[in-house]
Write an enzyme that holds these catalytic residues in place. Sequence first.
Site, mmCIF file in Angstrom:
data_model
loop_
_atom_site.group_PDB
_atom_site.id
_atom_site.type_symbol
_atom_site.label_atom_id
_atom_site.label_comp_id
_atom_site.label_asym_id
_atom_site.label_seq_id
_atom_site.Cartn_x
_atom_site.Cartn_y
_atom_site.Cartn_z
ATOM 1 N N GLU A 88 3.462 7.910 7.434
ATOM 2 C CA GLU A 88 2.679 8.698 6.534
ATOM 3 C C GLU A 88 1.656 9.930 7.094
ATOM 4 O O GLU A 88 1.552 10.901 6.324
ATOM 5 C CB GLU A 88 1.665 7.680 5.900
ATOM 6 C CG GLU A 88 2.472 6.546 4.967
ATOM 7 C CD GLU A 88 2.874 5.526 5.664
ATOM 8 O OE1 GLU A 88 3.799 4.794 5.303
ATOM 9 O OE2 GLU A 88 2.590 5.383 7.112
ATOM 10 N N HIS A 108 0.327 -4.356 -0.754
ATOM 11 C CA HIS A 108 0.998 -3.723 -1.640
ATOM 12 C C HIS A 108 0.225 -3.514 -2.999
ATOM 13 O O HIS A 108 0.677 -3.141 -3.936
ATOM 14 C CB HIS A 108 2.319 -4.228 -2.008
ATOM 15 C CG HIS A 108 3.257 -4.490 -0.702
ATOM 16 N ND1 HIS A 108 3.195 -5.300 0.133
ATOM 17 C CD2 HIS A 108 4.241 -3.357 -0.412
ATOM 18 C CE1 HIS A 108 4.085 -4.852 0.965
ATOM 19 N NE2 HIS A 108 4.649 -3.878 0.682
#
Length: 337
Positions: free
Chosen positions: A60, A129
């Site tokens: 990321e 998540h």
Amino acid sequence: MSRMTMIEAIRDAMDVMMGKNDDVVVFGEDVGYFGGVFRCTHGLQEKYGRNRCFDAPINESGIVGAAIGMAAYGLRPCVEVQFADYVYPAYDQIVSEAARLRYRSAGDFTAPITIRMPTGGGIFGGQTHSQSPEAVFTQVSGLKVVVPSNPADAKGLLISAIEDDDPVIYLEPKRLYNGPFDGHHDQPVTPWSKHELGEVPDGYYNVPLGKAKVTREGADVTIIAYGTMVYVAEAAAKETGIDAEIIDLRCLLPLDEETIIASVKKTGRCVVVHEATLTSGFGGELLSRVQETCFYHLEAPIQRVTGWDTPYPHAQEWAYFPGPERVGRALEKVMEA
């Protein structure tokens, strides 16, 4: 007009902008050949080629760092972080580089970057998540933070984000990906389920950043919400019979204070609802703004309905979410004051 899910509307926004501007590029983990874990980029690589829509390593910080370089060079990257929970390795790049680039270069460089990420729970994703990290971005000068609640806004806001010359954090509530729901938590929303579709204008249009929308007119109390919680607020108002006015913020930064102030001064009461934790959640900022600007118009203390101050509880996901019952109790409390 076309009927679309939020996934389809988000994809359509990227399609429109990639067709309109060759400088728009889309990349991230699995967004190319596979079309994204939620299929938001499905078909874009096939249509625009691997130079315009491509996969990135599971990194990321590298994804956002590369996007900053592309933006400084003149491109308009629209990158996907696969889940909002994964953004933290990129946080330094977002805060120290993207958000400050215009200021530190005295305007010589800008960072027209859109960082898309699915946010919130509702898919049994557990604590890695399902987080709602909007507050870690709303306190960063130089960023804009968007949370759509319906397909039409999702498309128009994403187009505005891609066109903006500053970095935009674009948070996509996963429970709304396949359409609005009734505000209850009886059934999970999965990437493969189909719900009610929304009316979305065809072709190019935009929804201005920083402008909230009153989704329900009312006279007794103002509910401030965004994303999934807009529907929870609507269900609570309906089930309690309280004449609540509901504001869908749409954009958390910049914040549409004018709409909020006008509503609270009219109703004299306020309830703030969001899915993130209570402590240091964005609701605290909203409460402060209302208290500072509407104190002499308030008839009752402001109430907050939020998630718990715990790590995301996988086994208690549906109890963790603010639901119509919890929001209804807050509405009744402010009305009794």
